[in-house]
Design a protein around this motif. Sequence first.
Motif, PDB file in Angstrom:
ATOM      1  N   PRO A  56       0.822  -1.213   0.000  1.00  0.00           N
ATOM      2  CA  PRO A  56       0.000   0.000   0.000  1.00  0.00           C
ATOM      3  C   PRO A  56       0.857   1.264   0.000  1.00  0.00           C
ATOM      4  N   HIS A  57       0.331   2.319  -0.618  1.00  0.00           N
ATOM      5  CA  HIS A  57       1.012   3.621  -0.622  1.00  0.00           C
ATOM      6  C   HIS A  57       0.670   4.443   0.616  1.00  0.00           C
ATOM      7  N   THR A  58      -0.514   4.180   1.188  1.00  0.00           N
ATOM      8  CA  THR A  58      -0.967   4.920   2.368  1.00  0.00           C
ATOM      9  C   THR A  58      -1.440   3.910   3.413  1.00  0.00           C
ATOM     10  N   GLN A  59      -2.250   4.344   4.354  1.00  0.00           N
ATOM     11  CA  GLN A  59      -2.792   3.417   5.340  1.00  0.00           C
ATOM     12  C   GLN A  59      -4.017   2.679   4.822  1.00  0.00           C
ATOM     13  N   ARG A  60      -4.382   2.941   3.573  1.00  0.00           N
ATOM     14  CA  ARG A  60      -5.570   2.345   2.978  1.00  0.00           C
ATOM     15  C   ARG A  60      -5.216   1.614   1.693  1.00  0.00           C
ATOM     16  N   PHE A  61      -5.958   0.550   1.419  1.00  0.00           N
ATOM     17  CA  PHE A  61      -5.750  -0.198   0.185  1.00  0.00           C
ATOM     18  C   PHE A  61      -7.020  -0.984  -0.120  1.00  0.00           C
ATOM     19  N   ARG A  62      -7.057  -1.602  -1.289  1.00  0.00           N
ATOM     20  CA  ARG A  62      -8.221  -2.373  -1.712  1.00  0.00           C
ATOM     21  C   ARG A  62      -7.970  -3.865  -1.532  1.00  0.00           C
ATOM     22  N   LEU A  63      -9.035  -4.574  -1.190  1.00  0.00           N
ATOM     23  CA  LEU A  63      -8.971  -6.022  -1.016  1.00  0.00           C
ATOM     24  C   LEU A  63     -10.105  -6.662  -1.808  1.00  0.00           C
ATOM     25  N   TRP A  64      -9.750  -7.670  -2.616  1.00  0.00           N
ATOM     26  CA  TRP A  64     -10.729  -8.449  -3.370  1.00  0.00           C
ATOM     27  C   TRP A  64     -10.770  -9.867  -2.813  1.00  0.00           C
ATOM     28  N   LEU A  65     -11.978 -10.445  -2.732  1.00  0.00           N
ATOM     29  CA  LEU A  65     -12.155 -11.836  -2.352  1.00  0.00           C
ATOM     30  C   LEU A  65     -13.166 -12.485  -3.292  1.00  0.00           C
ATOM     31  N   PRO A  66     -12.986 -13.764  -3.610  1.00  0.00           N
ATOM     32  CA  PRO A  66     -13.863 -14.435  -4.579  1.00  0.00           C
ATOM     33  C   PRO A  66     -15.170 -14.931  -3.967  1.00  0.00           C
ATOM     34  N   HIS A  67     -15.960 -13.987  -3.487  1.00  0.00           N
ATOM     35  CA  HIS A  67     -17.254 -14.302  -2.881  1.00  0.00           C
ATOM     36  C   HIS A  67     -18.204 -13.139  -3.162  1.00  0.00           C
ATOM     37  N   PRO A  68     -19.507 -13.372  -3.140  1.00  0.00           N
ATOM     38  CA  PRO A  68     -20.474 -12.289  -3.357  1.00  0.00           C
ATOM     39  C   PRO A  68     -20.416 -11.256  -2.234  1.00  0.00           C
ATOM     40  N   ALA A  69     -20.655 -10.021  -2.577  1.00  0.00           N
ATOM     41  CA  ALA A  69     -20.597  -8.933  -1.593  1.00  0.00           C
ATOM     42  C   ALA A  69     -21.569  -9.157  -0.449  1.00  0.00           C
ATOM     43  N   GLU A  70     -22.772  -9.649  -0.753  1.00  0.00           N
ATOM     44  CA  GLU A  70     -23.775  -9.853   0.290  1.00  0.00           C
ATOM     45  C   GLU A  70     -23.291 -10.853   1.333  1.00  0.00           C
ATOM     46  N   ALA A  71     -22.646 -11.930   0.865  1.00  0.00           N
ATOM     47  CA  ALA A  71     -22.146 -12.940   1.800  1.00  0.00           C
ATOM     48  C   ALA A  71     -21.003 -12.389   2.646  1.00  0.00           C
ATOM     49  N   LEU A  72     -20.159 -11.567   2.051  1.00  0.00           N
ATOM     50  CA  LEU A  72     -19.034 -10.986   2.782  1.00  0.00           C
ATOM     51  C   LEU A  72     -19.505 -10.003   3.844  1.00  0.00           C
ATOM     52  N   ASP A  73     -20.474  -9.168   3.505  1.00  0.00           N
ATOM     53  CA  ASP A  73     -21.009  -8.225   4.500  1.00  0.00           C
ATOM     54  C   ASP A  73     -21.702  -8.966   5.644  1.00  0.00           C
ATOM     55  N   ALA A  74     -22.466 -10.000   5.305  1.00  0.00           N
ATOM     56  CA  ALA A  74     -23.148 -10.767   6.340  1.00  0.00           C
ATOM     57  C   ALA A  74     -22.143 -11.473   7.243  1.00  0.00           C
ATOM     58  N   ALA A  75     -21.063 -11.978   6.661  1.00  0.00           N
ATOM     59  CA  ALA A  75     -20.043 -12.669   7.454  1.00  0.00           C
ATOM     60  C   ALA A  75     -19.319 -11.701   8.376  1.00  0.00           C
ATOM     61  N   ALA A  76     -19.070 -10.483   7.904  1.00  0.00           N
ATOM     62  CA  ALA A  76     -18.401  -9.483   8.749  1.00  0.00           C
ATOM     63  C   ALA A  76     -19.244  -9.171   9.974  1.00  0.00           C
ATOM     64  N   LEU A  77     -20.550  -9.044   9.778  1.00  0.00           N
ATOM     65  CA  LEU A  77     -21.440  -8.745  10.898  1.00  0.00           C
ATOM     66  C   LEU A  77     -21.528  -9.937  11.854  1.00  0.00           C
ATOM     67  N   ALA A  78     -21.589 -11.149  11.303  1.00  0.00           N
ATOM     68  CA  ALA A  78     -21.667 -12.345  12.156  1.00  0.00           C
ATOM     69  C   ALA A  78     -20.388 -12.513  12.969  1.00  0.00           C
ATOM     70  N   LEU A  79     -19.237 -12.309  12.359  1.00  0.00           N
ATOM     71  CA  LEU A  79     -17.963 -12.424  13.070  1.00  0.00           C
ATOM     72  C   LEU A  79     -17.912 -11.419  14.223  1.00  0.00           C
ATOM     73  N   ALA A  80     -18.387 -10.199  13.963  1.00  0.00           N
ATOM     74  CA  ALA A  80     -18.368  -9.157  14.998  1.00  0.00           C
ATOM     75  C   ALA A  80     -19.320  -9.483  16.132  1.00  0.00           C
ATOM     76  N   GLU A  81     -20.538  -9.877  15.784  1.00  0.00           N
ATOM     77  CA  GLU A  81     -21.546 -10.113  16.822  1.00  0.00           C
ATOM     78  C   GLU A  81     -21.271 -11.385  17.623  1.00  0.00           C
ATOM     79  N   GLN A  82     -20.732 -12.395  16.961  1.00  0.00           N
ATOM     80  CA  GLN A  82     -20.546 -13.687  17.627  1.00  0.00           C
ATOM     81  C   GLN A  82     -19.166 -13.852  18.264  1.00  0.00           C
ATOM     82  N   GLU A  83     -18.152 -13.241  17.671  1.00  0.00           N
ATOM     83  CA  GLU A  83     -16.787 -13.473  18.141  1.00  0.00           C
ATOM     84  C   GLU A  83     -16.057 -12.203  18.571  1.00  0.00           C
ATOM     85  N   LYS A  84     -16.732 -11.037  18.500  1.00  0.00           N
ATOM     86  CA  LYS A  84     -16.153  -9.754  18.927  1.00  0.00           C
ATOM     87  C   LYS A  84     -14.889  -9.400  18.146  1.00  0.00           C
ATOM     88  N   VAL A  85     -14.905  -9.720  16.850  1.00  0.00           N
ATOM     89  CA  VAL A  85     -13.777  -9.414  15.974  1.00  0.00           C
ATOM     90  C   VAL A  85     -14.318  -8.723  14.728  1.00  0.00           C
TER      91      VAL A  85
END
Length: 373
Positions: free
Chosen positions: A290-319
């Motif tokens: 990265p050139h700054t403190q920000r960068f882009r990340l791609w993963l081979p999964h649908p956006a809806e599944a990734l957003d739902a997983a981020a929320l589940a990880l946070a709510e269930q595992e505090k991460v």
Amino acid sequence: MADNTKHRRIAAMAACEQILSGDRPRTMRDRLADLEAGGDLDGQPDAYGDGPVTALEERVAGLLGTEAAVFFPTGTMAQQVALRYGADRSGRHTVAMHPLTHLEVHERHAYAQLSGLCSTWPTTEPRNPTAEEITALAEPVSAVVIELPLRDAGFVLPTWDELVAVSEAARGIGARVHFDGARIWESVPHLGHGLAEIAGLADSIYVSFYKTIGGISGAALAGTAEFVAYARVWRHRYGGMLYQQWPAALSALAGIDRELPRVPDYVRHAQPVAAALAGLPGARVYPEPPHTQRFRLWLPHPAEALDAAALALAEQEKVWFAAGWRETEVPGVAMTEITVSGPALDLTATDVTEIGERFLRHVEERESAPTSG
């Protein structure tokens, strides 16, 4: 539904023990503490831009090494005034900018709608223009706009030598140089020169107070005394001369004191974080490193599944991993922006890999779950 999801994300992120991307959400009470850190609350508030607003303007001019600076309530307003100045002084109503600049993508083409200006694109490549491309412009321009970093190309920056060459090329064709430096604060490590040296390559520069340094709102234009005097007149005409703006000014001063010294650490730590994320199955990061403190990340999964997983990880595992995923032109591949900030400094590369693996397990659970109906 969208608002409910947003509130769930904020609440879940606030309760997380580990945060990979972004900052822990702060309440209004948290932000009130910034005001006391930014100045004397027993002093008088500003009235149409004096007091703490003047103190902030002087602080910014000192940091950037310019003759003067002027506070604006929004960056969109500030940028319009900067471009108008160049057009008024030169009689040229065309501005050179990248098609991915904030001016083109996120400001509803205010420069055209409000000031009657038009743009020309030196390049459509996902990077800032080169000196050769500026010299080769087919028509006279009043200004050349360089966004540092170019956010919608992946927070990319030129090298110092490339930036110097572009600045010289712009002046060689009789154009002003304007830096969209909303995130200039985090561009310093990659460019290898201080804020004043960077700003010295431009005729004017816009900086943001809520991006990177975490103020409530607001922006500033900096440059010569003549330019700033002009900007004050047009700020008033655009409706930006508010009666009192001391909360924004004090929070900006607090951010300069609190966050600005830490930004180089965020930028350095973004490199091992990005390298660890790049090792996840099917992942890609850009730029690498990265050139700054920000960068882009791609993963081979649908956006809806990734957003739902981020929320589940946070709510269930505090991460907290990352949200805000969006689909790309490649079916089944989504992208988000990663911001390495204070909470991520405690994470080692091993921690990042482990968090990523836990996140992907939640993604796989959602993709393998039977659909209703």
